[in-house]
Design an enzyme around this catalytic site. Sequence first.
Site, PDB file in Angstrom:
ATOM      1  N   ASP A   1       0.742  -1.223   0.028  1.00 42.12           N
ATOM      2  CA  ASP A   1       0.053  -0.196  -0.240  1.00 42.12           C
ATOM      3  C   ASP A   1       0.835   1.177   0.053  1.00 42.12           C
ATOM      4  O   ASP A   1       0.302   2.463  -0.298  1.00 42.12           O
ATOM      5  CB  ASP A   1      -0.901  -0.064   0.995  1.00 42.12           C
ATOM      6  CG  ASP A   1      -0.282   0.036   2.481  1.00 42.12           C
ATOM      7  OD1 ASP A   1       0.938  -0.184   2.480  1.00 42.12           O
ATOM      8  OD2 ASP A   1      -1.071   0.087   3.367  1.00 42.12           O
ATOM      9  N   SER A   2       2.108   1.132   0.068  1.00 36.44           N
ATOM     10  CA  SER A   2       3.137   2.169   0.048  1.00 36.44           C
ATOM     11  C   SER A   2       2.714   2.817  -1.459  1.00 36.44           C
ATOM     12  O   SER A   2       3.369   3.831  -1.706  1.00 36.44           O
ATOM     13  CB  SER A   2       4.737   1.865   0.121  1.00 36.44           C
ATOM     14  OG  SER A   2       4.806   0.781  -0.694  1.00 36.44           O
TER      15      SER A   2
ATOM     16  N   ASP B   1      -1.087  -6.124  -0.278  1.00 39.70           N
ATOM     17  CA  ASP B   1      -1.314  -5.689   0.949  1.00 39.70           C
ATOM     18  C   ASP B   1      -2.744  -5.333   0.990  1.00 39.70           C
ATOM     19  O   ASP B   1      -3.290  -4.717   0.071  1.00 39.70           O
ATOM     20  CB  ASP B   1      -0.881  -4.031   1.124  1.00 39.70           C
ATOM     21  CG  ASP B   1       0.778  -4.119   2.059  1.00 39.70           C
ATOM     22  OD1 ASP B   1       0.734  -5.150   2.756  1.00 39.70           O
ATOM     23  OD2 ASP B   1       1.160  -3.122   2.095  1.00 39.70           O
TER      24      ASP B   1
ATOM     25  N   LYS C   1      -1.362  -9.409   2.623  1.00 39.16           N
ATOM     26  CA  LYS C   1      -0.622  -9.070   3.863  1.00 39.16           C
ATOM     27  C   LYS C   1      -1.531  -8.065   4.711  1.00 39.16           C
ATOM     28  O   LYS C   1      -2.030  -7.169   3.808  1.00 39.16           O
ATOM     29  CB  LYS C   1       0.707  -8.175   3.806  1.00 39.16           C
ATOM     30  CG  LYS C   1       1.460  -7.901   4.894  1.00 39.16           C
ATOM     31  CD  LYS C   1       2.789  -7.477   4.459  1.00 39.16           C
ATOM     32  CE  LYS C   1       3.226  -6.327   3.896  1.00 39.16           C
ATOM     33  NZ  LYS C   1       2.862  -5.150   4.581  1.00 39.16           N
TER      34      LYS C   1
ATOM     35  N   GLU D   1      -1.754  -5.674   8.490  1.00 39.98           N
ATOM     36  CA  GLU D   1      -0.719  -4.852   9.704  1.00 39.98           C
ATOM     37  C   GLU D   1      -1.594  -5.287  10.791  1.00 39.98           C
ATOM     38  O   GLU D   1      -2.796  -5.174  11.097  1.00 39.98           O
ATOM     39  CB  GLU D   1      -0.671  -3.292   9.549  1.00 39.98           C
ATOM     40  CG  GLU D   1       0.146  -2.964   8.414  1.00 39.98           C
ATOM     41  CD  GLU D   1       0.183  -1.367   8.088  1.00 39.98           C
ATOM     42  OE1 GLU D   1      -0.026  -0.674   9.074  1.00 39.98           O
ATOM     43  OE2 GLU D   1       0.742  -1.015   7.171  1.00 39.98           O
TER      44      GLU D   1
ATOM     45  N   GLU E   1       9.034  -4.262  10.532  1.00 40.95           N
ATOM     46  CA  GLU E   1       9.297  -3.138   9.911  1.00 40.95           C
ATOM     47  C   GLU E   1       9.886  -2.211  11.207  1.00 40.95           C
ATOM     48  O   GLU E   1       9.329  -1.975  12.162  1.00 40.95           O
ATOM     49  CB  GLU E   1       8.120  -2.568   9.263  1.00 40.95           C
ATOM     50  CG  GLU E   1       8.501  -0.990   8.768  1.00 40.95           C
ATOM     51  CD  GLU E   1       7.452  -0.332   7.893  1.00 40.95           C
ATOM     52  OE1 GLU E   1       6.531  -1.050   7.459  1.00 40.95           O
ATOM     53  OE2 GLU E   1       7.747   0.833   7.545  1.00 40.95           O
TER      54      GLU E   1
HETATM   55  N1  LIG Z   1       8.798   5.073  -0.562  1.00 34.05           N
HETATM   56  C1  LIG Z   1       8.467   4.468   0.721  1.00 34.05           C
HETATM   57  N2  LIG Z   1       9.440   3.538   1.385  1.00 34.05           N
HETATM   58  C2  LIG Z   1       8.858   2.921   2.651  1.00 34.05           C
HETATM   59  O1  LIG Z   1       9.948   2.019   2.937  1.00 34.05           O
HETATM   60  C3  LIG Z   1       7.716   3.016   2.899  1.00 34.05           C
HETATM   61  C4  LIG Z   1       6.665   3.862   2.272  1.00 34.05           C
HETATM   62  N3  LIG Z   1       7.253   4.581   1.324  1.00 34.05           N
HETATM   63  N4  LIG Z   1       5.513   4.206   2.803  1.00 34.05           N
HETATM   64  C5  LIG Z   1       5.131   3.254   3.862  1.00 34.05           C
HETATM   65  C6  LIG Z   1       5.938   2.819   4.741  1.00 34.05           C
HETATM   66  C7  LIG Z   1       6.565   4.109   5.692  1.00 34.05           C
HETATM   67  N5  LIG Z   1       7.953   4.026   5.949  1.00 34.05           N
HETATM   68  C8  LIG Z   1       8.811   4.795   6.491  1.00 34.05           C
HETATM   69  C9  LIG Z   1       8.902   6.020   6.184  1.00 34.05           C
HETATM   70  C10 LIG Z   1       9.516   6.926   6.660  1.00 34.05           C
HETATM   71  C11 LIG Z   1      10.527   6.562   7.724  1.00 34.05           C
HETATM   72  C12 LIG Z   1      11.572   7.633   8.387  1.00 34.05           C
HETATM   73  O2  LIG Z   1      11.362   8.717   8.078  1.00 34.05           O
HETATM   74  N6  LIG Z   1      12.136   7.112   9.334  1.00 34.05           N
HETATM   75  C13 LIG Z   1      13.110   7.837  10.161  1.00 34.05           C
HETATM   76  C14 LIG Z   1      13.716   7.231  11.356  1.00 34.05           C
HETATM   77  C15 LIG Z   1      12.607   7.730  12.550  1.00 34.05           C
HETATM   78  C16 LIG Z   1      12.977   7.263  13.951  1.00 34.05           C
HETATM   79  O3  LIG Z   1      14.070   6.779  14.056  1.00 34.05           O
HETATM   80  O4  LIG Z   1      12.060   7.103  14.824  1.00 34.05           O
HETATM   81  C17 LIG Z   1      14.689   7.961   9.087  1.00 34.05           C
HETATM   82  O5  LIG Z   1      15.240   8.797   9.511  1.00 34.05           O
HETATM   83  O6  LIG Z   1      14.755   7.116   8.392  1.00 34.05           O
HETATM   84  C18 LIG Z   1      10.502   5.301   8.097  1.00 34.05           C
HETATM   85  C19 LIG Z   1       9.538   4.150   7.367  1.00 34.05           C
HETATM   86  C20 LIG Z   1       8.289   2.600   5.221  1.00 34.05           C
HETATM   87  N7  LIG Z   1       7.434   2.301   4.434  1.00 34.05           N
HETATM   88  C1  LIG Z   2       7.068  -1.473   3.313  1.00 31.48           C
HETATM   89  C2  LIG Z   2       6.300  -2.562   2.918  1.00 31.48           C
HETATM   90  C3  LIG Z   2       6.820  -3.937   3.973  1.00 31.48           C
HETATM   91  C4  LIG Z   2       4.781  -2.416   2.793  1.00 31.48           C
HETATM   92  O1  LIG Z   2       4.219  -2.750   3.728  1.00 31.48           O
HETATM   93  C5  LIG Z   2       4.566  -1.616   1.540  1.00 31.48           C
HETATM   94  O2  LIG Z   2       5.376  -1.377   0.926  1.00 31.48           O
HETATM   95  O3  LIG Z   2       3.241  -1.069   1.693  1.00 31.48           O
HETATM   96 MG   LIG Z   3       2.279  -1.689   3.382  1.00 32.90          MG
END
Ligand SMILES: Nc1nc(=O)c2c([nH]1)NC[C@@H]1CN(c3ccc(C(=O)N[C@@H](CCC(=O)O)C(=O)O)cc3)CN21
Ligand SMILES: CC(C)C(=O)C(=O)O
Ligand SMILES: [Mg+2]
Length: 269
Positions: free
Chosen positions: A49-50, A88, A118, A120, A187
């Site tokens: 769903d991303s 998803d 899948k 959540e 995740e």
């Molecule tokens: N393009 C994309 N990639 C992804 O991996 C992804 C999505 N979209 N959409 C759904 C989720 C959201 N995701 C994400 C999006 C942002 C962060 C993020 O900005 N994390 C911070 C860390 C925050 C912390 O440590 O608490 C980072 O700096 O990476 C993490 C997961 C993973 N998934």
């Molecule tokens: C980040 C992966 C595991 C996902 O759920 C997605 O792409 O939606």
């Molecule tokens: Mg997803």
Amino acid sequence: MSSPKPVRRITAPQITKKKGGEPIVSLTSYHAHTAAIVDRYADFILVGDSLGMVMHGMESTVGVSLDLMIMHGKAVVRGTSRALVVVDMPFGTYEESPSEAFRNAARVMKETQCGAVKLEGGTRMAETIRFLTERGVPVMAHIGLTPQSVHVMGGFKTQGRQESDWDQHFEDARAVTEAGAFAVVLEGMVEPLAAQVTKEIPIPTIGIGASAECDGQILVLEDMLGLNPTPPKFVKVYGDLGGQIEAAVKAYADDVKDRSFPGEGQVYR
Ligand SMILES: Nc1nc(=O)c2c([nH]1)NC[C@@H]1CN(c3ccc(C(=O)N[C@@H](CCC(=O)O)C(=O)O)cc3)CN21
Ligand SMILES: CC(C)C(=O)C(=O)O
Ligand SMILES: [Mg+2]
């Protein structure tokens, strides 16, 4: 003349059997032509769903509809023949009750011909995971950072930074395993937590931002290809598709302006 033998797709039980073996390879895909490439290397392909964020510019995955997932799921199944395709379940289509979840998951499987879904949630979704698997829908679980709960969590936050939270994650991992999930995505989990969850449960853990201790890995394809200008920190960028697309588009624009395109080979005479 004998017709070529159709390639059998990898099945959900075959993914489960990979626990403890060679790491499981997975990427997301939302699109037939890219999925056809990923199909040659991945054990399973996730229509995540991303796609709401990556393909449609949404700020989170909350706005993604079942119809949108089905549309992209169909494209990926059409473009592939080997990998298991997992779709998803989007926010709001499975949480209310097991019967609602089954109705929507059955629609996804019938209309896309995918091999699994899948969803959540850990302990809170265990009853639903059991309800679906007992009725013919293989379920991959997804715990740790669950993006559909972004508004409750207050952002995409790494899980398990405080050891006092670990018990909840262990409980979630055990609950989805007992409920019949064939694998579980971990995740945004700190490495020692992901390592211990992986050691404790008999189904494969698929990590995203959850270290190399998991039984397999998944990334969002556009992130690892270099098409996302601001990827999360856990992404390793293997390509420069953004740069390549920009160079190609610029070259085309220049050619159009100086009339070198269309050239000799591109004209009907
Ligand atoms: N393009 C994309 N990639 C992804 O991996 C992804 C999505 N979209 N959409 C759904 C989720 C959201 N995701 C994400 C999006 C942002 C962060 C993020 O900005 N994390 C911070 C860390 C925050 C912390 O440590 O608490 C980072 O700096 O990476 C993490 C997961 C993973 N998934
Ligand atoms: C980040 C992966 C595991 C996902 O759920 C997605 O792409 O939606
Ligand atoms: Mg997803």
